[in-house]
Design an enzyme around this catalytic site. Structure first.
Site, PDB file in Angstrom:
ATOM      1  CD  GLU A   1      -3.217  -1.014   2.019  1.00 21.03           C
ATOM      2  OE1 GLU A   1      -3.263  -0.182   2.854  1.00 21.03           O
ATOM      3  OE2 GLU A   1      -4.088  -1.700   1.918  1.00 21.03           O
TER       4      GLU A   1
HETATM    5  C1  LIG Z   1       3.484  -9.473   0.400  1.00 19.05           C
HETATM    6  C2  LIG Z   1       3.219  -8.541  -0.534  1.00 19.05           C
HETATM    7  C3  LIG Z   1       1.477  -8.420  -0.848  1.00 19.05           C
HETATM    8  C4  LIG Z   1       1.226  -7.449  -1.971  1.00 19.05           C
HETATM    9  N1  LIG Z   1      -0.249  -7.444  -2.268  1.00 19.05           N
HETATM   10  C5  LIG Z   1      -0.320  -6.666  -3.602  1.00 19.05           C
HETATM   11  C6  LIG Z   1      -1.759  -6.935  -4.060  1.00 19.05           C
HETATM   12  O1  LIG Z   1      -2.623  -7.577  -3.509  1.00 19.05           O
HETATM   13  N2  LIG Z   1      -2.004  -6.354  -5.162  1.00 19.05           N
HETATM   14  C7  LIG Z   1      -1.148  -5.690  -5.784  1.00 19.05           C
HETATM   15  O2  LIG Z   1      -1.494  -4.967  -6.715  1.00 19.05           O
HETATM   16  N3  LIG Z   1       0.114  -5.413  -5.297  1.00 19.05           N
HETATM   17  C8  LIG Z   1       0.508  -6.031  -4.034  1.00 19.05           C
HETATM   18  N4  LIG Z   1       1.604  -5.989  -3.589  1.00 19.05           N
HETATM   19  C9  LIG Z   1       2.774  -4.931  -4.047  1.00 19.05           C
HETATM   20  C10 LIG Z   1       3.281  -4.043  -3.480  1.00 19.05           C
HETATM   21  O3  LIG Z   1       2.290  -2.640  -3.433  1.00 19.05           O
HETATM   22  C11 LIG Z   1       4.481  -3.167  -3.764  1.00 19.05           C
HETATM   23  O4  LIG Z   1       5.529  -4.346  -3.833  1.00 19.05           O
HETATM   24  C12 LIG Z   1       4.828  -1.925  -3.732  1.00 19.05           C
HETATM   25  O5  LIG Z   1       3.962  -1.257  -4.335  1.00 19.05           O
HETATM   26  C13 LIG Z   1       6.118  -1.650  -3.963  1.00 19.05           C
HETATM   27  O6  LIG Z   1       6.816  -2.052  -5.268  1.00 19.05           O
HETATM   28  P1  LIG Z   1       7.850  -2.847  -5.139  1.00 19.05           P
HETATM   29  O7  LIG Z   1       7.916  -4.167  -4.569  1.00 19.05           O
HETATM   30  O8  LIG Z   1       8.162  -3.348  -6.889  1.00 19.05           O
HETATM   31  O9  LIG Z   1       9.160  -2.070  -5.053  1.00 19.05           O
HETATM   32  P2  LIG Z   1      10.089  -0.587  -5.928  1.00 19.05           P
HETATM   33  O10 LIG Z   1       8.795   0.025  -6.666  1.00 19.05           O
HETATM   34  O11 LIG Z   1      10.965  -1.347  -6.914  1.00 19.05           O
HETATM   35  O12 LIG Z   1      10.559   0.101  -4.670  1.00 19.05           O
HETATM   36  C14 LIG Z   1      11.844  -0.328  -4.046  1.00 19.05           C
HETATM   37  C15 LIG Z   1      12.325   0.929  -3.410  1.00 19.05           C
HETATM   38  O13 LIG Z   1      12.218   1.954  -3.745  1.00 19.05           O
HETATM   39  C16 LIG Z   1      11.639   3.032  -3.219  1.00 19.05           C
HETATM   40  N5  LIG Z   1      11.031   4.091  -4.211  1.00 19.05           N
HETATM   41  C17 LIG Z   1      10.688   3.885  -5.367  1.00 19.05           C
HETATM   42  N6  LIG Z   1      10.289   5.036  -5.825  1.00 19.05           N
HETATM   43  C18 LIG Z   1      10.809   5.984  -5.308  1.00 19.05           C
HETATM   44  C19 LIG Z   1      11.116   7.523  -5.306  1.00 19.05           C
HETATM   45  N7  LIG Z   1      10.362   8.059  -6.165  1.00 19.05           N
HETATM   46  N8  LIG Z   1      11.497   7.965  -4.380  1.00 19.05           N
HETATM   47  C20 LIG Z   1      12.127   7.253  -3.143  1.00 19.05           C
HETATM   48  N9  LIG Z   1      11.844   6.122  -3.045  1.00 19.05           N
HETATM   49  C21 LIG Z   1      11.284   5.280  -3.964  1.00 19.05           C
HETATM   50  C22 LIG Z   1      10.556   2.283  -2.683  1.00 19.05           C
HETATM   51  O14 LIG Z   1       9.953   3.128  -1.539  1.00 19.05           O
HETATM   52  C23 LIG Z   1      11.251   1.199  -2.103  1.00 19.05           C
HETATM   53  O15 LIG Z   1      11.676   1.407  -0.727  1.00 19.05           O
HETATM   54  C24 LIG Z   1       2.094  -6.732  -2.375  1.00 19.05           C
HETATM   55  C25 LIG Z   1       3.745  -6.806  -2.218  1.00 19.05           C
HETATM   56  C26 LIG Z   1       3.935  -7.677  -1.415  1.00 19.05           C
HETATM   57  C27 LIG Z   1       5.199  -7.694  -0.951  1.00 19.05           C
END
Ligand SMILES: Cc1cc2nc3c(=O)[nH]c(=O)nc-3n(C[C@H](O)[C@H](O)[C@H](O)COP(=O)(O)OP(=O)(O)OC[C@H]3O[C@@H](n4cnc5c(N)ncnc54)[C@H](O)[C@@H]3O)c2cc1C
Length: 756
Positions: A440
């Site tokens: 989220e």
């Molecule tokens: C257990 C679990 C359940 C989930 N359930 C769902 C679901 O039901 N439906 C769904 O659609 N998604 C779901 N997600 C996805 C979740 O919302 C994403 O993992 C999340 O949005 C982050 O994306 P990412 O993991 O690809 O990290 P990335 O986007 O690759 O981010 C990596 C890091 O970079 C940071 N970052 C990125 N952009 C910036 C910026 N501009 N400035 C500073 N920092 C930045 C982030 O804060 C993070 O710390 C789930 C994820 C997990 C792990």
């Protein structure tokens, strides 16, 4: 537009032109995120002069009799059915009877109105359910949480057509359909709007008829409940190359309901999120055809998916994860206090060591703070608000503070919390921390971009109006509106600068404060820093403009200050709402001292790093002339908070009210029993100590204690040994080549340990 205005045409107009270059420009997705939901207490904080009477008069969150009965009935019963070790390590899933129970008692339909067969619970009741479940099983809590947060149910309620609501909502309420929501893909995580998943408008065959629809291709991952979902709320980019809907080729992000049995869909594979066994996995669609009426809201809503998602998130983000986190902190505070009381090293309970008290104090105060903020936020949502900035603050702060508290609890428990097995009641929560941090809106991006970056625009009394005026296509009208907003802003800024300066230089002495007993003195510094925050935020926006978006470290510190102002307001409100409990005062004081010190530290860091140096010097001179003076909670206060967790009391009960304590020979119940027995036998141990012996049998022989007292001491010692015991396994039980994990681990669970 009125005929002639000297101010508008001669003074505002050049500023209007200049501001078009200076103020942050917004992408469509940013604008939709900012405009989603509404503003609430955050807007009061942004005025720099929050109205405390309004805060204290705000109704508190309450449960209806029906909601309370649900918590005391089905929720308790469900908690008794759950065994987290078995779920995570043996079954890899909730047991079938738990799934049946969840469905039969409508845990997945808390947000669905009664007319569709749902429970129609308030946000507070929903939060209480998640809170109690979280103290028993994170897997069960996440499973119950997902259908009630961002996903098909919420989106249908807000945007569905009547036909869609009539068809889907009863099916979701009865759990004939299990929903999930697919937004995240390998390419698009935090930047979800950059997804490459696509839909193309075309004609196709649906139930034997040719209809207008969409051909979908996607690869989603991390989708909770995905592997078992029967309906997927899918976000994708819609294209219309043949112009079957209109003139545009690219329509934009759209959300549709996709039954998961359709040909071309691959779903069912699982991820293992932090080794927690809730259902989560990837899914793929290849040339999957759906009719146009599967778009949520119908053809009217094509291209409006991002707005829908942001709107649904605006309230939901304030319920699920903050509830899980507040529960986790209450649980860790409760368990750590009890453990520190029963576990002895160097012949004294470890809770007597100051360094352990340092952690316990923080645990107790954080439990008080997070639950205050959770209740206040739920009350706001229940009164019709969808405060997007407040809920982003809650999500990031609650999950972040859970991380600190779980680490504290792990350290207090030492090896007991490290060694996995059925006796470890901390492991699942420890592993759940990064899940809450990531979902989220991952916390780094939420803290540095959303809390303040979007919050400053959304909650500021004039900024959004100014930006909307600057973007108004009718320039004359835009200038007229800008003129009103800009001069309102100038008046506000001047008044606020005077207020902030005056309050800073008098230490907040004359800042308004209601009569709130011992808490009155904290309203004044909070009013002082609200004014300081509002002025500093205004000058940051003025001097950095669009560059503020890239100055994430500065923006994050502003976000921290806004968060503290919100959380501390909630703490003051809790103290008042609970009838100013004198025994809880150390907790209130700890939260205030800690939060106010954080605010000063962040202001100091902002001034030290602010790119525009003359502005930084001016701000420091006006707002923090003597530098940061607050040092956080004094040690005696931390010790007073720790003491609350080490003794039974009404305050201790208030901190952990409605967490699930378990029964019989289960982890928390076992700990609670040992705690009880140790407290009851404390005078006997004291007698032994005075007689300079630790040997119970010898003390009995010498008549220092009688038979019954010796038995009580023995019972306490056994109860403590059962708590301190950890699991051990034969090497072959842990072999990766074991034929059946379930069988072996079941054996391990039923095997008596040395302590038994
Ligand atoms: C257990 C679990 C359940 C989930 N359930 C769902 C679901 O039901 N439906 C769904 O659609 N998604 C779901 N997600 C996805 C979740 O919302 C994403 O993992 C999340 O949005 C982050 O994306 P990412 O993991 O690809 O990290 P990335 O986007 O690759 O981010 C990596 C890091 O970079 C940071 N970052 C990125 N952009 C910036 C910026 N501009 N400035 C500073 N920092 C930045 C982030 O804060 C993070 O710390 C789930 C994820 C997990 C792990």
């Amino acid at each position: 537009m009125s005929d002639f205005s000297f101010r508008r045409d001669w003074i505002t107009k050049p500023i209007f032109r200049w501001a078009q270059h200076v103020l942050p420009s917004l992408s469509d997705t940013e604008r939709e995120a900012i405009e989603a939901g509404d503003i609430w207490w955050d807007a009061d904080l942004f005025t720099g002069n929050p109205d405390w009477a309004k805060l204290l008069a705000f109704p508190t969150a309450t449960l209806s009799a029906e909601e309370q009965a649900f918590l005391d009935g089905p929720v308790d019963e469900l908690c008794r059915m759950l065994d987290d070790w078995r779920i995570n390590w043996e079954l890899g899933d909730l047991p079938p009877e738990v799934w049946d129970f969840l469905k039969a008692h409508k845990f997945f339909a808390m947000i669905i109105p009664k007319k569709y067969g749902g429970l129609e619970f308030s946000a507070y009741a929903h939060s209480e359910v998640i809170r109690k479940l979280s103290t028993r099983s994170v897997c069960a809590a996440v499973t119950a949480m997902v259908p009630n947060s961002l996903g098909p149910g919420e989106l249908l309620l807000q945007f569905g057509t009547k036909a869609q609501q009539d068809y889907w909502l009863p099916r979701l309420a009865e759990a004939k359909e299990i929903p999930c929501f697919g937004l995240t893909s390998p390419e698009a995580g935090s930047d979800a709007a950059s997804m490459v998943d696509s839909g193309v408008v075309c004609r196709g065959t649906w139930q034997g008829r040719e209809v207008l629809g969409i051909k979908l291709n996607w690869h989603k991952r991390y989708i909770t409940l995905g592997p078992i979902a029967t309906v997927l709320g899918l976000a994708f980019k819609l294209y219309d190359p043949d112009h079957l809907l209109g003139a545009d080729d690219e329509i934009g992000i759209t959300v549709a309901l996709v039954p998961t049995h359709l040909p071309g869909i691959e779903i069912g594979r699982r991820h293992l999120p932090a080794l927690l066994a809730f259902q989560n996995g990837p899914n793929w669609g290849r040339d999957v055809f759906i009719p146009m009426d599967h778009v949520i809201g119908g053809v009217e809503q094509v291209g409006k998916g991002w707005k829908m998602l942001m709107s649904a998130l605006a309230a939901g983000r304030g319920i699920s994860l903050p509830s899980l986190s507040a529960a986790g902190v209450a649980f860790t505070a409760h368990a750590s206090g009890a453990y520190a009381r029963v576990r002895e090293q160097f012949h004294v309970p470890i809770g007597r060591f100051e360094a352990i008290q340092e952690r316990l104090g923080r645990l107790a105060a954080t439990a008080y703070l997070l639950d205050a903020a959770r209740r206040h936020t739920c009350a706001g949502i229940d009164h019709g608000h969808k405060p997007a900035v407040v809920t982003a603050i809650m999500k990031a702060q609650a999950t972040e503070r859970l991380r600190v508290c779980v680490n504290d609890a792990m350290d207090i428990h030492g090896g007991k919390a490290v060694q996995e097995g059925p006796r470890n009641y901390m492991g699942s929560l420890y592993r759940a921390v990064p899940v809450g941090i990531t979902v989220e809106g991952a916390n780094i991006v939420t803290r540095s971009l959303i809390q303040f970056g979007q919050g400053a625009i959304r909650s500021h009394p004039y900024l959004l109006k100014e930006m909307q005026a600057l973007e108004e296509p009718d320039r004359a009208r835009g200038l007229d509106e800008f003129d009103k907003a800009f001069w309102g802003h100038v008046g506000h800024s001047i008044a606020n600068a005077m207020r902030a300066w005056g309050r800073a230089w008098t230490g907040g002495l004359f800042a308004p404060a209601p009569d709130a007993g011992d808490a009155t003195r904290f309203y004044k510094p909070l009013g002082r820093y609200a004014a300081a925050f509002a002025l500093a935020a205004d000058l940051a926006l003025l001097t950095l403009g669009g560059a503020l978006k890239r100055q994430e470290m500065v923006s994050a510190r502003f976000g921290d200050i806004l968060s503290e102002l919100y959380l501390l307001s909630a703490v003051l409100k809790r103290w008042q709402d609970e009838g100013r409990q004198q025994a809880d005062l150390p907790l209130l004081e700890w939260c205030m001292e800690d939060g106010l010190a954080t605010i000063e530290r962040r202001l100091d860091e902002i001034f030290a790093n602010f790119p525009n140096r003359p502005t930084a010097w001016l701000l420091r001179f006006l707002l923090l002339p003597l530098g940061p003076r607050r040092r956080g909670p004094p040690d005696r206060l931390t010790q007073a908070c720790a003491a609350i967790l080490l003794e039974p009391s009404a305050t201790r009960d208030r901190l952990t009210v409605d967490i699930f304590h378990g029964s019989g020979d289960e982890d928390l119940a076992r700990l609670e029993r040992a705690f009880d027995l140790v407290i009851k036998t404390e005078p006997l141990r004291h007698r032994l100590h005075q007689a300079q012996t630790r040997d119970v049998a010898k003390a009995r022989q010498q008549g220092i204690i009688n038979d019954a007292e010796a038995a009580a001491l023995e019972a306490a010692a056994q109860a403590v040994a059962a708590v301190v015991a950890v699991d051990d396994f034969a090497p072959e039980e842990l072999s990766p080549r074991r034929a059946s994990q379930g069988e072996v681990l079941s054996k391990a669970m039923s095997r008596p340990t040395a302590a038994e």
